[in-house]
Write a protein that holds these residues in place. Structure first.
Motif, PDB file in Angstrom:
ATOM      1  N   ILE A  32      -4.876  -6.721  -5.035  1.00 46.23           N
ATOM      2  CA  ILE A  32      -5.201  -6.346  -3.659  1.00 46.23           C
ATOM      3  C   ILE A  32      -4.005  -5.620  -3.060  1.00 46.23           C
ATOM      4  O   ILE A  32      -2.870  -5.787  -3.503  1.00 46.23           O
ATOM      5  CB  ILE A  32      -5.600  -7.553  -2.778  1.00 46.23           C
ATOM      6  N   ASP A  33      -4.262  -4.813  -2.039  1.00 40.48           N
ATOM      7  CA  ASP A  33      -3.206  -4.071  -1.357  1.00 40.48           C
ATOM      8  C   ASP A  33      -2.766  -4.796  -0.091  1.00 40.48           C
ATOM      9  O   ASP A  33      -3.584  -5.365   0.637  1.00 40.48           O
ATOM     10  CB  ASP A  33      -3.690  -2.668  -0.973  1.00 40.48           C
ATOM     11  N   TYR A  34      -1.456  -4.749   0.138  1.00 39.75           N
ATOM     12  CA  TYR A  34      -0.878  -5.267   1.376  1.00 39.75           C
ATOM     13  C   TYR A  34      -0.594  -4.088   2.296  1.00 39.75           C
ATOM     14  O   TYR A  34       0.138  -3.169   1.936  1.00 39.75           O
ATOM     15  CB  TYR A  34       0.425  -6.023   1.085  1.00 39.75           C
ATOM     16  N   ASN A  35      -1.183  -4.088   3.478  1.00 37.03           N
ATOM     17  CA  ASN A  35      -1.005  -2.970   4.411  1.00 37.03           C
ATOM     18  C   ASN A  35       0.370  -2.981   5.053  1.00 37.03           C
ATOM     19  O   ASN A  35       0.886  -4.032   5.376  1.00 37.03           O
ATOM     20  CB  ASN A  35      -2.088  -3.023   5.505  1.00 37.03           C
ATOM     21  N   LYS A  69       0.821  -1.205   0.000  1.00 35.61           N
ATOM     22  CA  LYS A  69       0.000   0.000   0.000  1.00 35.61           C
ATOM     23  C   LYS A  69       0.857   1.259   0.000  1.00 35.61           C
ATOM     24  O   LYS A  69       0.416   2.332  -0.430  1.00 35.61           O
ATOM     25  CB  LYS A  69      -0.925  -0.009   1.217  1.00 35.61           C
ATOM     26  N   ASN A  70       2.090   1.138   0.463  1.00 40.92           N
ATOM     27  CA  ASN A  70       3.009   2.270   0.570  1.00 40.92           C
ATOM     28  C   ASN A  70       3.410   2.766  -0.819  1.00 40.92           C
ATOM     29  O   ASN A  70       4.005   2.031  -1.607  1.00 40.92           O
ATOM     30  CB  ASN A  70       4.252   1.841   1.355  1.00 40.92           C
ATOM     31  N   LEU A 121       4.329 -10.970   1.729  1.00 41.70           N
ATOM     32  CA  LEU A 121       3.427 -10.652   0.619  1.00 41.70           C
ATOM     33  C   LEU A 121       2.704 -11.904   0.127  1.00 41.70           C
ATOM     34  O   LEU A 121       1.493 -11.875  -0.141  1.00 41.70           O
ATOM     35  CB  LEU A 121       4.213 -10.019  -0.528  1.00 41.70           C
ATOM     36  N   CYS A 122       3.455 -13.004  -0.004  1.00 45.62           N
ATOM     37  CA  CYS A 122       2.877 -14.242  -0.538  1.00 45.62           C
ATOM     38  C   CYS A 122       1.875 -14.861   0.434  1.00 45.62           C
ATOM     39  O   CYS A 122       0.793 -15.316   0.024  1.00 45.62           O
ATOM     40  CB  CYS A 122       3.981 -15.244  -0.865  1.00 45.62           C
ATOM     41  N   VAL A 123       2.212 -14.894   1.720  1.00 48.31           N
ATOM     42  CA  VAL A 123       1.298 -15.443   2.722  1.00 48.31           C
ATOM     43  C   VAL A 123       0.023 -14.605   2.788  1.00 48.31           C
ATOM     44  O   VAL A 123      -1.091 -15.144   2.885  1.00 48.31           O
ATOM     45  CB  VAL A 123       1.984 -15.511   4.105  1.00 48.31           C
ATOM     46  N   PHE A 124       0.165 -13.290   2.700  1.00 47.29           N
ATOM     47  CA  PHE A 124      -1.005 -12.408   2.709  1.00 47.29           C
ATOM     48  C   PHE A 124      -1.925 -12.729   1.531  1.00 47.29           C
ATOM     49  O   PHE A 124      -3.152 -12.840   1.690  1.00 47.29           O
ATOM     50  CB  PHE A 124      -0.539 -10.952   2.641  1.00 47.29           C
ATOM     51  N   GLY A 125      -1.353 -12.881   0.337  1.00 45.32           N
ATOM     52  CA  GLY A 125      -2.156 -13.169  -0.839  1.00 45.32           C
ATOM     53  C   GLY A 125      -2.813 -14.528  -0.792  1.00 45.32           C
ATOM     54  O   GLY A 125      -3.998 -14.679  -1.141  1.00 45.32           O
ATOM     55  N   LEU A 126      -2.068 -15.538  -0.363  1.00 43.21           N
ATOM     56  CA  LEU A 126      -2.636 -16.887  -0.279  1.00 43.21           C
ATOM     57  C   LEU A 126      -3.731 -16.958   0.785  1.00 43.21           C
ATOM     58  O   LEU A 126      -4.762 -17.605   0.582  1.00 43.21           O
ATOM     59  CB  LEU A 126      -1.528 -17.898   0.023  1.00 43.21           C
ATOM     60  N   THR A 127      -3.516 -16.284   1.898  1.00 43.11           N
ATOM     61  CA  THR A 127      -4.543 -16.259   2.943  1.00 43.11           C
ATOM     62  C   THR A 127      -5.822 -15.608   2.425  1.00 43.11           C
ATOM     63  O   THR A 127      -6.942 -16.071   2.723  1.00 43.11           O
ATOM     64  CB  THR A 127      -4.027 -15.494   4.182  1.00 43.11           C
ATOM     65  N   ARG A 177       5.074   1.385  -5.902  1.00 45.19           N
ATOM     66  CA  ARG A 177       4.722   0.787  -4.622  1.00 45.19           C
ATOM     67  C   ARG A 177       5.956   0.096  -4.046  1.00 45.19           C
ATOM     68  O   ARG A 177       6.593  -0.716  -4.742  1.00 45.19           O
ATOM     69  CB  ARG A 177       3.610  -0.230  -4.802  1.00 45.19           C
ATOM     70  N   VAL A 178       6.281   0.394  -2.807  1.00 38.85           N
ATOM     71  CA  VAL A 178       7.451  -0.206  -2.159  1.00 38.85           C
ATOM     72  C   VAL A 178       7.074  -0.690  -0.769  1.00 38.85           C
ATOM     73  O   VAL A 178       6.201  -0.116  -0.109  1.00 38.85           O
ATOM     74  CB  VAL A 178       8.634   0.776  -2.076  1.00 38.85           C
ATOM     75  N   VAL A 179       7.722  -1.753  -0.333  1.00 36.49           N
ATOM     76  CA  VAL A 179       7.429  -2.309   0.984  1.00 36.49           C
ATOM     77  C   VAL A 179       7.986  -1.416   2.088  1.00 36.49           C
ATOM     78  O   VAL A 179       8.954  -0.674   1.888  1.00 36.49           O
ATOM     79  CB  VAL A 179       8.020  -3.730   1.140  1.00 36.49           C
ATOM     80  N   LYS A 180       7.372  -1.478   3.244  1.00 36.86           N
ATOM     81  CA  LYS A 180       7.899  -0.828   4.431  1.00 36.86           C
ATOM     82  C   LYS A 180       9.022  -1.686   5.008  1.00 36.86           C
ATOM     83  O   LYS A 180       9.096  -2.892   4.746  1.00 36.86           O
ATOM     84  CB  LYS A 180       6.788  -0.633   5.460  1.00 36.86           C
ATOM     85  N   GLU A 181       9.894  -1.063   5.767  1.00 37.93           N
ATOM     86  CA  GLU A 181      11.028  -1.780   6.340  1.00 37.93           C
ATOM     87  C   GLU A 181      10.559  -2.983   7.149  1.00 37.93           C
ATOM     88  O   GLU A 181       9.623  -2.890   7.948  1.00 37.93           O
ATOM     89  CB  GLU A 181      11.836  -0.841   7.247  1.00 37.93           C
ATOM     90  N   GLY A 182      11.203  -4.118   6.901  1.00 37.27           N
ATOM     91  CA  GLY A 182      10.864  -5.342   7.623  1.00 37.27           C
ATOM     92  C   GLY A 182       9.941  -6.274   6.875  1.00 37.27           C
ATOM     93  O   GLY A 182       9.802  -7.454   7.241  1.00 37.27           O
ATOM     94  N   THR A 183       9.289  -5.781   5.829  1.00 33.28           N
ATOM     95  CA  THR A 183       8.402  -6.634   5.032  1.00 33.28           C
ATOM     96  C   THR A 183       9.219  -7.493   4.078  1.00 33.28           C
ATOM     97  O   THR A 183      10.148  -7.009   3.428  1.00 33.28           O
ATOM     98  CB  THR A 183       7.410  -5.784   4.223  1.00 33.28           C
TER      99      THR A 183
END
Length: 355
Positions: free
Chosen positions: A352-355, A19-20, A62-68, A51-57
């Motif tokens: 979809i967006d990853y928070n 989302k960032n 990302l993959c677990v979020f999408g599969l879930t 779009r770029v990930v926040k530190e630590g992501t």
């Protein structure tokens, strides 16, 4: 090398975007160039937002979020996954394989295949080919292909050649056996002599990271980067793409017995707007058939730009319609590959967006 597959199909594509969002305009002062030069490049290259990930992501996040998401929406069942392929150049660890990390986080069954593939810009094509190979096995009916990269974390913020375009993303593609008699035509090529055209010199076993490799130095164009950062020889990559990709597609169309006009969409990797529009013009392909809007909207997330182009530009239209699509990936390695495939009647095709 030319490949041919039957009785295989893609049944769903999901893109996961952080989302960032970072805009090119907000970073202009990072570069040792005039504002007018930067604005001109913004127009030509398609620099805008990414779009770029926040530190630590990490990639596994990302993959677990999408599969879930797919599990919760009942678009995919855990027990139906017979093979899990992860294509990435930004793994969570050197070891164990990141696909195993994802497997463990999701508590998937033991009776399955998990593998990581180290590929970049052509990774989506390589991953699809591997999925097709696995589906030749009697006991494998559903393969999940994960293509993900977070290379923004490996780019110098003061490198105008690379920083404005590199984004992060993940894509989840479901591939299954098919009763229809459509043939999938593919091609894969490699030239390791120019492997250093796209490289992160330090950080591996050849050159471990240390204080020296993290020191910023200025190149001939005024970009500041360290050996720990991604470095691209833009002229080498541009010439390679313009030279090799039209030939590859031309020969693949001949293998498939098709004219270029028969292809509904050319969904190609999107390194930047300039390269892709020049490529379309050289091939005589209308720009509307070869979308080039992903970099300026989301950034170049390596091979993930291909499924992102599909989910963004086709979306719901591919749920009830079928299109003849030519895909192509090209870059890191140097490696390039393509597929001609019927794409349609998908169970899902969305972002979809990853928070």
């Amino acid at each position: 090398m030319y490949l041919k597959f039957k009785h295989k199909k893609i049944t769903g594509i999901l893109t996961v975007l952080p989302k960032n969002e970072v805009s090119f305009d907000d970073e202009i002062e990072n570069y040792t160039f005039s504002t007018s030069q930067s604005i001109k490049l913004k127009t030509v290259m398609g620099y805008n937002k990414r779009r770029v990930v926040k530190e630590g992501t990490t990639v596994s996040d990302l993959c677990v979020f999408g599969l879930t998401y797919l599990f919760e929406k009942e678009l995919l069942k855990r027990q139906d996954i017979d093979a899990l392929i992860l294509v990435t150049q930004s793994p969570d660890y050197f070891m164990p394989p990141t696909s195993h990390i994802i497997h463990g986080k999701l508590n998937l069954k033991q009776d399955m295949i998990c593998m990581d593939i180290n590929q970049g810009c052509s990774g989506y094509i390589v991953g699809l080919n591997q999925a097709f190979f696995l589906l030749e096995q009697e006991d494998i009916n559903k393969v999940v292909l994960l293509n993900a990269d977070i290379l923004s974390t490996k780019v110098s913020k003061k490198d105008r050649n690379n920083n404005p375009i590199i984004g992060d993303a993940a894509a989840i593609t479901i591939i299954e056996k098919d009763h229809a008699d459509h043939t999938i035509f593919g091609a894969i090529k490699v030239d390791g002599k120019d492997a250093d055209a796209l490289i992160i010199p330090a950080g591996g076993f050849k050159m471990p990271s240390n204080k020296k490799t993290s020191k910023l130095t200025k190149d001939g164009a005024g970009n500041l980067r360290a050996l720990d950062h991604l470095n691209m020889k833009g002229d080498v990559v541009f010439n390679f793409v313009q030279r090799e990709i039209p030939l590859m597609i031309e020969h693949l169309l001949i293998k498939a017995g098709l004219k270029k006009e028969a292809i509904d969409y050319y969904m190609f990797h999107q390194p930047n707007k300039f390269i892709l529009t020049k490529l379309a013009d050289k091939m005589g392909i209308p720009h509307k058939k070869m979308p080039h809007n992903i970099v300026e909207l989301f950034g170049n997330a390596s091979g993930v730009s291909i499924p992102t182009a599909i989910t963004y530009n086709l979306g719901d239209t591919v749920l009830k319609n079928t299109f003849l699509v030519a895909m192509a990936g090209f870059g890191t390695g140097l490696n390039w590959g393509s597929l001609i495939i019927h794409l349609g009647n998908l169970d899902f095709c969305k972002i979809i967006d990853y928070n």
